[in-house]
Design an enzyme around this catalytic site. Sequence first.
Site, PDB file in Angstrom:
ATOM      1  N   SER A 123      -1.906 -43.383  12.475  1.00 28.92           N
ATOM      2  CA  SER A 123      -0.746 -43.017  13.301  1.00 28.92           C
ATOM      3  C   SER A 123       0.540 -43.572  12.697  1.00 28.92           C
ATOM      4  O   SER A 123       0.920 -43.203  11.607  1.00 28.92           O
ATOM      5  CB  SER A 123      -0.973 -43.497  14.740  1.00 28.92           C
ATOM      6  OG  SER A 123      -1.996 -42.757  15.348  1.00 28.92           O
ATOM      7  N   LYS A 175      14.041 -37.920  37.578  1.00 29.47           N
ATOM      8  CA  LYS A 175      14.458 -39.286  37.271  1.00 29.47           C
ATOM      9  C   LYS A 175      13.267 -40.235  37.426  1.00 29.47           C
ATOM     10  O   LYS A 175      12.612 -40.263  38.461  1.00 29.47           O
ATOM     11  CB  LYS A 175      15.591 -39.703  38.214  1.00 29.47           C
ATOM     12  CG  LYS A 175      16.078 -41.136  38.003  1.00 29.47           C
ATOM     13  CD  LYS A 175      16.673 -41.301  36.629  1.00 29.47           C
ATOM     14  CE  LYS A 175      17.209 -42.713  36.460  1.00 29.47           C
ATOM     15  NZ  LYS A 175      17.698 -42.930  35.079  1.00 29.47           N
TER      16      LYS A 175
END
Length: 325
Positions: A123, A175
């Site tokens: 990764s 949000k």
Amino acid sequence: MSLDADLIVDRRRMRRKLTFWRVFAVLILIAAVVAVAATVRRGDVLATGGDYIARVKITGLIRNDQDRVDSLEKLAKSSAKAVIVRIDSPGGTTAGSEQLHEALRRVAAAKPLVVVVDGLAASGGYIAAMSADHIVAQGTSLVGSIGVLFQYPNVSDLLKTIGVKIEEIKSSPLKAAPNGFEPTSPEARAAIEALVKDSYDWFRNMVRDRRHMDDATLQRVTDGRVFTGRQGLELKLIDEVGNEKTAVDWLAKEKGLKPDTPVRDWQLKSRFSDLTMLHLAMRLALETMGLSTLAERIEALGSLQAVERLNLDGLLALWHPPVTN
């Protein structure tokens, strides 16, 4: 007071003194570790004088680290004839991995740079490895894990079971979503999926461009799995199976360096705030108290590594196989 009573009192007094000095020694040891970490300057080569190849080590989790960037910029301007980057990392945050990749690319623009994969470049670790024009890995090393992860806990069922309800007032529907306190809405999931896809595309394109892959090979290596060094050679994830000696030989053959050019460490210490330092201090403290076995077991169980991972946030380019014991 009998003789036995006096003996018991003396032993208790001695035990208290011994406990005091053990605690005192541990505190001194931790203070010494902190002092060393604070005073060691990045970018100092352990040995000086003459031509040399700088050896940089990237280990553990990768996060944003401006001090590391500054040290690599110093390395780019140094008198080192070449750089060998030794990587043993499962990755970390995508932002930290991108920052490290860009910093290493600037070093590579100034002088020859080779990556040697010690055990793992997965990764984000592989994102860092792709900064080099030549990647060497041991046959049993692991490389790849090309993908992006966004992971978060959801404790909504637990809160419902124990009768706790989280109230919130927010300016817009997405949000702070998802928040883990309520089931993830389809809109929030779609927003996160878009983030993951965008970063995954960036990762894939980097692999295609840096490793010069055709579409068929790219498709084979970007499903998220890891490959051994030998498999990675066939799939163009690495350029050569070998070790640091192999890297030096490549520098001598392709870049004209003398084969006997010494390799010297270029220090890239972890950030002072990294839990890696806490890890080291805890290990030393346990050993000082005569608890070496406990220190080894904690380390073997990966508990400290798990604590470190909790310190990560945002999108991750991280390979983490399950702990089995």
